[in-house]
Design an enzyme around this catalytic site. Sequence first.
Site, PDB file in Angstrom:
ATOM      1  N   ASP A  17       0.812  -1.225   0.000  1.00  0.00           N
ATOM      2  CA  ASP A  17       0.000   0.000   0.000  1.00  0.00           C
ATOM      3  C   ASP A  17       0.839   1.266   0.000  1.00  0.00           C
ATOM      4  OD1 ASP A  17      -2.312  -1.666   0.291  1.00  0.00           O
ATOM      5  OD2 ASP A  17      -1.809  -1.847   2.402  1.00  0.00           O
ATOM      6  N   GLY A  19       1.622   2.917  -2.660  1.00  0.00           N
ATOM      7  CA  GLY A  19       1.237   3.789  -3.770  1.00  0.00           C
ATOM      8  C   GLY A  19       1.872   3.331  -5.080  1.00  0.00           C
ATOM      9  N   LYS A  20       2.225   2.044  -5.153  1.00  0.00           N
ATOM     10  CA  LYS A  20       2.844   1.506  -6.381  1.00  0.00           C
ATOM     11  C   LYS A  20       1.918   1.663  -7.583  1.00  0.00           C
ATOM     12  CE  LYS A  20       3.115  -2.496  -4.369  1.00  0.00           C
ATOM     13  NZ  LYS A  20       2.819  -2.178  -2.977  1.00  0.00           N
ATOM     14  N   GLY A  44      -4.687  -4.469  -4.060  1.00  0.00           N
ATOM     15  CA  GLY A  44      -5.827  -3.619  -4.360  1.00  0.00           C
ATOM     16  C   GLY A  44      -5.374  -2.287  -4.911  1.00  0.00           C
ATOM     17  N   HIS A  45      -6.063  -1.821  -5.937  1.00  0.00           N
ATOM     18  CA  HIS A  45      -5.643  -0.583  -6.559  1.00  0.00           C
ATOM     19  C   HIS A  45      -6.854   0.077  -7.217  1.00  0.00           C
ATOM     20  CE1 HIS A  45      -3.525   2.339  -8.743  1.00  0.00           C
ATOM     21  NE2 HIS A  45      -3.503   1.712  -9.903  1.00  0.00           N
ATOM     22  N   ARG A 144       3.559 -29.299  -5.610  1.00  0.00           N
ATOM     23  CA  ARG A 144       3.481 -29.858  -6.962  1.00  0.00           C
ATOM     24  C   ARG A 144       2.210 -30.628  -7.284  1.00  0.00           C
ATOM     25  NH1 ARG A 144       7.607 -32.926  -5.941  1.00  0.00           N
ATOM     26  NH2 ARG A 144       7.687 -31.880  -3.922  1.00  0.00           N
ATOM     27  N   GLN A 225       1.911  -6.012  -3.080  1.00  0.00           N
ATOM     28  CA  GLN A 225       2.369  -6.080  -1.686  1.00  0.00           C
ATOM     29  C   GLN A 225       3.656  -5.253  -1.526  1.00  0.00           C
ATOM     30  OE1 GLN A 225       1.464  -9.458  -3.121  1.00  0.00           O
ATOM     31  NE2 GLN A 225      -0.514  -8.609  -2.631  1.00  0.00           N
ATOM     32  N   THR A 301      -8.783  -3.990  -0.684  1.00  0.00           N
ATOM     33  CA  THR A 301      -9.261  -5.360  -0.852  1.00  0.00           C
ATOM     34  C   THR A 301     -10.233  -5.752   0.258  1.00  0.00           C
ATOM     35  OG1 THR A 301      -7.206  -5.935  -1.945  1.00  0.00           O
ATOM     36  CG2 THR A 301      -8.477  -7.766  -1.074  1.00  0.00           C
TER      37      THR A 301
HETATM   38  P1  IMP Z   1      -2.273 -12.886   2.054  1.00  0.00           P
HETATM   39  O1  IMP Z   1      -1.397 -12.354   0.975  1.00  0.00           O
HETATM   40  O2  IMP Z   1      -3.740 -12.691   1.780  1.00  0.00           O
HETATM   41  O3  IMP Z   1      -1.943 -14.307   2.399  1.00  0.00           O
HETATM   42  O4  IMP Z   1      -1.980 -12.036   3.389  1.00  0.00           O
HETATM   43  C1  IMP Z   1      -0.746 -12.126   4.062  1.00  0.00           C
HETATM   44  C2  IMP Z   1      -0.355 -10.811   4.712  1.00  0.00           C
HETATM   45  O5  IMP Z   1      -0.055  -9.866   3.712  1.00  0.00           O
HETATM   46  C3  IMP Z   1      -1.437 -10.184   5.573  1.00  0.00           C
HETATM   47  O6  IMP Z   1      -0.814  -9.509   6.653  1.00  0.00           O
HETATM   48  C4  IMP Z   1      -2.108  -9.202   4.619  1.00  0.00           C
HETATM   49  O7  IMP Z   1      -2.764  -8.168   5.292  1.00  0.00           O
HETATM   50  C5  IMP Z   1      -0.896  -8.717   3.840  1.00  0.00           C
HETATM   51  N1  IMP Z   1      -1.224  -8.260   2.491  1.00  0.00           N
HETATM   52  C6  IMP Z   1      -1.512  -9.024   1.427  1.00  0.00           C
HETATM   53  N2  IMP Z   1      -1.715  -8.263   0.337  1.00  0.00           N
HETATM   54  C7  IMP Z   1      -1.534  -6.994   0.719  1.00  0.00           C
HETATM   55  C8  IMP Z   1      -1.567  -5.744   0.016  1.00  0.00           C
HETATM   56  O8  IMP Z   1      -1.785  -5.656  -1.197  1.00  0.00           O
HETATM   57  N3  IMP Z   1      -1.313  -4.640   0.782  1.00  0.00           N
HETATM   58  C9  IMP Z   1      -1.013  -4.698   2.109  1.00  0.00           C
HETATM   59  N4  IMP Z   1      -0.971  -5.838   2.783  1.00  0.00           N
HETATM   60  C10 IMP Z   1      -1.208  -6.982   2.103  1.00  0.00           C
END
Ligand code: IMP
Length: 435
Positions: A17, A19-20, A44-45, A144, A225, A301
């Site tokens: 998050d 701001g990518k 999420g964007h 696998r 992420q 998201t």
């Molecule tokens: P998962 O990717 O849904 O398995 O979540 C694993 C961890 O990554 C959790 O702490 C989520 O809140 C965090 N996370 C996953 N995707 C994002 C994102 O796009 N932005 C911020 N945190 C994320």
Amino acid sequence: MEKKANTIGIVGLSFGDEGKGKITDYLAQNADIVVRFQGGNNAGHTVVHNDNTFKFHIMPSGAVLEKEVIIGNGCVVDPKVLLDEIENLEIGGKKVNLKLSSTAHVIFPFHRDVDGLEEKFKGEYKAGTTKRGIGPTYSDKAARFGLRLYDLIHPNLLKKKLENLYEINKKIIHCYDPTWNKELDKIYEEYKDYGVKLKKYVIDTAYYLNKQIDSGKKVIFEGAQGTLLGIDHGFYPFGTSSNANATGISNGTGVPSNKIGPILGIIKAYTSRVGEGAVPSELENEIGDQIREQGHEYGTTTGRPRRVGWLDLFNIKYSVMINGVKDIAVMLLDALEGIDPLKICIGYEFEGEILESWPIQPEIVEKCRPVYKNFKGWDKRSREEWSSIANNGYDALPNEMKVYLDAVKEYLDVDIAIISIGPEREDTIILKEIF
Ligand code: IMP
């Protein structure tokens, strides 16, 4: 003037998050292709374009600009979410120019169920996942027996392999919840239909992308992420299941590292975090609430309010190292308006010692005390005033902000290539043309 690059990697240097999406959207104006290389619809964007709001979770940013977009082999794909995003773009009058890697893995409904159930049983080690089935799909890939998009678009393969995958997942789920009952036939029929719809997009994207880069096309690799959520070099187990840093680009696309770069690292002017895990600079007070409101820190998201804290340059310095970052973008500086003093975390104290580098182990981080440097804050301004400052460039920034930015640049030993002081494309100040 440095020669502009043909390819660029855009990665988050914190916990996501940063701001990518906004920076990708900005730089995509000059690109031919935008590629996602890891993650799934956990990202999420939101892009606003000509009064239409597009919310993406798996679609690469760049789709709104009708650029060619690619979902690489390092991603996991929920076909329903992807088809909905394609449909929304088409309803919004956008032409979708998409290619999907035949070796990206497929998320099934039982992956989402396993995600939720496992989280419940992880106790203090739960990551606070998005419950989109990301972890279980990557687990099945590594074990696998996962299915790839190639399998999805071939009904015979889908039937045979899905039976196997379903049985294994059913056994796992029944350990947690013996009443679980989702019918294999229904899942098969639903996914066969998705396969038919997605077939036209599926190719060997590694071969295709290499060819495009060799022919001089301009390509953006868009991280999802953030580095500190990455599976190998992040805050395990409180992160996600893929390599959300520059090392993931090559793996997740099949483009060798000598064709990738520079890497632009994205940070926010403060820290934010969705999910669990220690955040030493966290602000659980009114200042935190103020930053959350001013920065609109609610998940795209999941809608969850994000945890916020002072900028942590100590963990970002670690990310700069992992990614080989020489240039950064600093986002959401406007969201710190009206807060004085501001603090930046410049180190961690652990058991009376100042640590040399970010300790990566949660068991240590949770016992660390942040060491801060104070900075004078800048005043609140109206949206119009911020836009006018952006229009007039770096010189028009408040002096206090320049001092704050100088400290970031000096501490991280990087150049600041981009500054963002508002949500619109026009609220971006470019200090260095790198792409
Ligand atoms: P998962 O990717 O849904 O398995 O979540 C694993 C961890 O990554 C959790 O702490 C989520 O809140 C965090 N996370 C996953 N995707 C994002 C994102 O796009 N932005 C911020 N945190 C994320």
